[in-house]
Design a protein around this motif. Sequence first.
Motif, mmCIF file in Angstrom:
data_model
loop_
_atom_site.group_PDB
_atom_site.id
_atom_site.type_symbol
_atom_site.label_atom_id
_atom_site.label_comp_id
_atom_site.label_asym_id
_atom_site.label_seq_id
_atom_site.Cartn_x
_atom_site.Cartn_y
_atom_site.Cartn_z
ATOM 1 N N ILE A 64 -17.831 79.244 -25.305
ATOM 2 C CA ILE A 64 -18.982 78.611 -24.673
ATOM 3 C C ILE A 64 -18.903 77.102 -24.858
ATOM 4 C CG2 ILE A 64 -20.523 80.579 -24.968
ATOM 5 C CD1 ILE A 64 -21.787 78.993 -27.324
ATOM 6 N N LYS A 65 -19.615 76.371 -24.009
ATOM 7 C CA LYS A 65 -19.724 74.924 -24.161
ATOM 8 C C LYS A 65 -21.068 74.638 -24.801
ATOM 9 C CE LYS A 65 -16.778 73.686 -20.310
ATOM 10 N NZ LYS A 65 -16.701 73.051 -19.006
ATOM 11 N N ALA A 66 -21.056 73.831 -25.859
ATOM 12 C CA ALA A 66 -22.294 73.514 -26.572
ATOM 13 C C ALA A 66 -22.410 72.013 -26.756
ATOM 14 C CB ALA A 66 -22.301 74.208 -27.922
ATOM 15 N N LYS A 67 -23.639 71.533 -26.762
ATOM 16 C CA LYS A 67 -23.881 70.119 -27.032
ATOM 17 C C LYS A 67 -24.128 69.965 -28.522
ATOM 18 C CE LYS A 67 -25.724 68.514 -22.657
ATOM 19 N NZ LYS A 67 -26.858 67.849 -22.004
ATOM 20 N N VAL A 68 -23.343 69.092 -29.151
ATOM 21 C CA VAL A 68 -23.453 68.854 -30.581
ATOM 22 C C VAL A 68 -23.721 67.375 -30.803
ATOM 23 C CG1 VAL A 68 -22.248 69.015 -32.792
ATOM 24 C CG2 VAL A 68 -21.823 70.718 -31.034
ATOM 25 N N ALA A 69 -24.653 67.080 -31.700
ATOM 26 C CA ALA A 69 -24.982 65.683 -31.980
ATOM 27 C C ALA A 69 -23.803 64.988 -32.639
ATOM 28 C CB ALA A 69 -26.200 65.609 -32.890
ATOM 29 N N ARG A 70 -23.475 63.785 -32.170
ATOM 30 C CA ARG A 70 -22.401 63.003 -32.758
ATOM 31 C C ARG A 70 -22.893 62.464 -34.104
ATOM 32 N NH1 ARG A 70 -20.441 58.288 -29.104
ATOM 33 N NH2 ARG A 70 -20.017 60.037 -27.730
ATOM 34 N N LYS A 71 -22.006 62.493 -35.110
ATOM 35 C CA LYS A 71 -22.402 62.043 -36.445
ATOM 36 C C LYS A 71 -21.477 60.948 -36.938
ATOM 37 C CE LYS A 71 -24.732 66.257 -37.623
ATOM 38 N NZ LYS A 71 -24.972 67.325 -38.543
ATOM 39 N N ASP A 72 -22.030 60.052 -37.775
ATOM 40 C CA ASP A 72 -21.221 58.974 -38.346
ATOM 41 C C ASP A 72 -20.569 59.450 -39.640
ATOM 42 O OD1 ASP A 72 -23.335 59.057 -40.090
ATOM 43 O OD2 ASP A 72 -24.020 57.012 -39.741
ATOM 44 N N LYS A 73 -19.931 58.513 -40.357
ATOM 45 C CA LYS A 73 -19.195 58.896 -41.575
ATOM 46 C C LYS A 73 -20.090 59.440 -42.681
ATOM 47 C CE LYS A 73 -18.938 54.261 -43.703
ATOM 48 N NZ LYS A 73 -20.098 53.678 -43.109
ATOM 49 N N ASP A 74 -21.393 59.098 -42.668
ATOM 50 C CA ASP A 74 -22.330 59.588 -43.682
ATOM 51 C C ASP A 74 -22.963 60.924 -43.307
ATOM 52 O OD1 ASP A 74 -21.893 57.268 -45.147
ATOM 53 O OD2 ASP A 74 -23.499 56.183 -44.093
ATOM 54 N N GLY A 75 -22.661 61.431 -42.123
ATOM 55 C CA GLY A 75 -23.226 62.696 -41.679
ATOM 56 C C GLY A 75 -24.557 62.548 -40.962
ATOM 57 N N LYS A 76 -24.946 61.316 -40.648
ATOM 58 C CA LYS A 76 -26.206 61.078 -39.946
ATOM 59 C C LYS A 76 -25.952 61.007 -38.447
ATOM 60 C CE LYS A 76 -28.408 58.985 -43.768
ATOM 61 N NZ LYS A 76 -29.699 58.999 -44.235
ATOM 62 N N ARG A 77 -26.948 61.392 -37.665
ATOM 63 C CA ARG A 77 -26.821 61.374 -36.207
ATOM 64 C C ARG A 77 -26.712 59.951 -35.678
ATOM 65 N NH1 ARG A 77 -30.827 65.926 -33.683
ATOM 66 N NH2 ARG A 77 -29.784 67.695 -34.645
ATOM 67 N N VAL A 78 -25.817 59.770 -34.700
ATOM 68 C CA VAL A 78 -25.637 58.468 -34.064
ATOM 69 C C VAL A 78 -26.702 58.318 -32.987
ATOM 70 C CG1 VAL A 78 -24.066 57.072 -32.672
ATOM 71 C CG2 VAL A 78 -23.160 58.491 -34.509
ATOM 72 N N LYS A 79 -27.392 57.174 -33.010
ATOM 73 C CA LYS A 79 -28.449 56.929 -32.015
ATOM 74 C C LYS A 79 -28.071 55.729 -31.163
ATOM 75 C CE LYS A 79 -31.941 59.348 -34.309
ATOM 76 N NZ LYS A 79 -32.984 60.154 -33.825
ATOM 77 N N GLU A 80 -28.502 55.765 -29.893
ATOM 78 C CA GLU A 80 -28.225 54.726 -28.928
ATOM 79 C C GLU A 80 -29.539 54.294 -28.285
ATOM 80 O OE1 GLU A 80 -25.843 55.704 -25.407
ATOM 81 O OE2 GLU A 80 -24.101 55.377 -26.693
ATOM 82 N N VAL A 81 -29.650 53.039 -27.915
ATOM 83 C CA VAL A 81 -30.869 52.566 -27.262
ATOM 84 C C VAL A 81 -30.699 52.709 -25.750
ATOM 85 C CG1 VAL A 81 -32.413 50.607 -26.912
ATOM 86 C CG2 VAL A 81 -31.332 50.962 -29.144
ATOM 87 N N VAL A 82 -31.575 53.542 -25.140
ATOM 88 C CA VAL A 82 -31.560 53.750 -23.697
ATOM 89 C C VAL A 82 -32.983 53.529 -23.189
ATOM 90 C CG1 VAL A 82 -31.149 55.406 -21.838
ATOM 91 C CG2 VAL A 82 -29.706 55.433 -23.879
ATOM 92 N N ASP A 83 -33.161 52.571 -22.285
ATOM 93 C CA ASP A 83 -34.477 52.231 -21.726
ATOM 94 C C ASP A 83 -35.497 51.917 -22.818
ATOM 95 O OD1 ASP A 83 -33.454 52.671 -19.191
ATOM 96 O OD2 ASP A 83 -34.077 54.776 -19.166
ATOM 97 N N GLY A 84 -35.072 51.236 -23.852
ATOM 98 C CA GLY A 84 -35.983 50.844 -24.925
ATOM 99 C C GLY A 84 -36.297 51.941 -25.925
#
Length: 178
Positions: A64-84
């Motif tokens: 199956i194809k699944a969406k998985v949150a991208r994580k940084d080296k500390d294991g925290k989720r990577v966040k991006e700013v989109v439309d503020g």
Amino acid sequence: MAKYRKLGRTSSQRKALLRNQVTMLLQHGKIKTTEAKAKEIRKITEGLIALAVKEKDNYEEVTIKAKVARKDKDGKRVKEVVDGKRVTVYDEVEKTIKKDNPSRLHARRQMLKVLYPVTEVPTAAAGRRKNTKEVDLVDKLFTEIAPKYADRNGGYTRIIKIGQRKGDAAMEVLIELV
């Protein structure tokens, strides 16, 4: 003649006691109890193991194809700013999972009716809720215990007499998985 031992308890107490003892036997591999309780535990445990042996290979592997949150080296989720707004970044990953066939799913649900949920606490971090983990005993039955007994026709448990208990002279036994 009765079909089961009453063990001097009401039906709800007896059911809870036997469920707990069966759960502990499957988790730890052996427990110490009285002879009468061990004989009742044996009936239930052997039925569960027989069910697991019968249904152990009854599944399909599905990709199956699944969406998985991208994580940084500390294991925290990577966040991006989109439309503020800060939004979590997801990657699409292909995973292979085991999909139970209907009879195995039914067997799994029958086992869940008997087994209690088990939480394992590591000794190093005792007292911390963060380090606890849920143990899936049904999965353990299918993946570890059932393959071990696949070529065996019953007789999955052994009762070894230890001796009489000091307080009430009840015969104590060690019941273990063979």
